[in-house]
Design a protein around this motif. Sequence first.
Motif, PDB file in Angstrom:
ATOM      1  N   THR A   1       0.820  -1.211   0.000  1.00 26.43           N
ATOM      2  CA  THR A   1       0.000   0.000   0.000  1.00 26.43           C
ATOM      3  C   THR A   1       0.857   1.265   0.000  1.00 26.43           C
ATOM      4  O   THR A   1       0.472   2.286  -0.568  1.00 26.43           O
ATOM      5  CB  THR A   1      -0.976   0.027   1.191  1.00 26.43           C
TER       6      THR A   1
ATOM      7  N   HIS B   1      -3.863  -7.119   9.177  1.00 24.97           N
ATOM      8  CA  HIS B   1      -4.452  -5.803   9.413  1.00 24.97           C
ATOM      9  C   HIS B   1      -5.817  -5.959  10.066  1.00 24.97           C
ATOM     10  O   HIS B   1      -6.565  -6.883   9.751  1.00 24.97           O
ATOM     11  CB  HIS B   1      -4.627  -5.031   8.096  1.00 24.97           C
TER      12      HIS B   1
ATOM     13  N   ASN C   1      -8.605  -0.370  10.175  1.00 24.88           N
ATOM     14  CA  ASN C   1      -7.398   0.283   9.671  1.00 24.88           C
ATOM     15  C   ASN C   1      -7.215   0.056   8.176  1.00 24.88           C
ATOM     16  O   ASN C   1      -6.810   0.965   7.446  1.00 24.88           O
ATOM     17  CB  ASN C   1      -6.165  -0.225  10.424  1.00 24.88           C
TER      18      ASN C   1
ATOM     19  N   ARG D   1      -7.150   2.950   5.316  1.00 20.35           N
ATOM     20  CA  ARG D   1      -5.975   3.112   4.459  1.00 20.35           C
ATOM     21  C   ARG D   1      -6.365   3.146   2.982  1.00 20.35           C
ATOM     22  O   ARG D   1      -5.943   4.026   2.228  1.00 20.35           O
ATOM     23  CB  ARG D   1      -4.990   1.978   4.717  1.00 20.35           C
TER      24      ARG D   1
END
Length: 321
Positions: A55, A79, A83, A87
């Motif tokens: 990312t 993850h 979050n 993102r």
Amino acid sequence: MHLAISLDIADDDGQDILDFGQISAFVRNLEAAGVDMVIISDSTDAPSTSPFEATTLIAALATVTEKIGLVASASTLAHQPYNLARRFASLDIISHGRIGWNATMAQNPREAANFSRSEGFSDEDFRRRAAEYIGIVQGLWRSWDTDALLFDKAGGRFHDPDKMHFLDHKSEFFSVRGPLNIARSPQDTPVLVMSGLVEAEFDFAARFADIALLDAVSLANAKAACDDLKRRAATAGRGPNALKTLATLQAGPEIGTDRLDHLLTAQGCDGLNFALPADLSALDDFTDRILPNLRRHNPARSAHAGATLRDHLGLGAGGER
């Protein structure tokens, strides 16, 4: 025919590490050739031929490209769903709507050990957990209606409360209240790409994925799987433009001009995804040998009309039934 390139930056073959200049030059070449999207694979437990987390890499690539879609793999084990949703929503705003998330349904048994789950998950538990996770992320991406933010200083109203949605998700694996603290995506929601699919996951992918990547032993097998997914999507009440299917092929030297011409004109799936390792010789070979043919087949590529990745792919709005 839609075209994607999967770039595997988690490769332990002892190749030289690629720097950002080499990767970005390759992606700009793909963009010039009319490729719809590049998919950056990633792993949290293997050596890598790139020093970049996926990312982070597509955030940088968004600043040096204008049209090509940028898709990053991100693990449902590595993850938390809130979050990850935040993102990718942020990346979509940065890129003006060119972002996708590749959610793989294939479990890496070693990865869980890096995230406090040394015992891992059974295949069935991993499948159920991943399905719950993906549903949470898509729900968080829809926390705000497109016209929810008012910015009305005179009236003292930042948003319309009726157009902000709490998720209030509580289930077997996760508890997430929401809403997401990021505005609605420029393309409604980031594109959801699903890969590593086995037949047991086809119903779920047909209901929720925007793009399904299918490993292809042969074009005949890929066509049958693509037709199966399309039928399941229709049964789930989704429209004809809600799901695109791409057959994945290894982009090795065995793909000569004649075979490439056949692949690019073959009917069946909505397009092809060429998979190649992130080493410089593979990138140079693809640039020198295959990209000229892609340009020849796609002069003035109309798929890049429109601003967003959904526009490029002819997809409906995120979650469109």
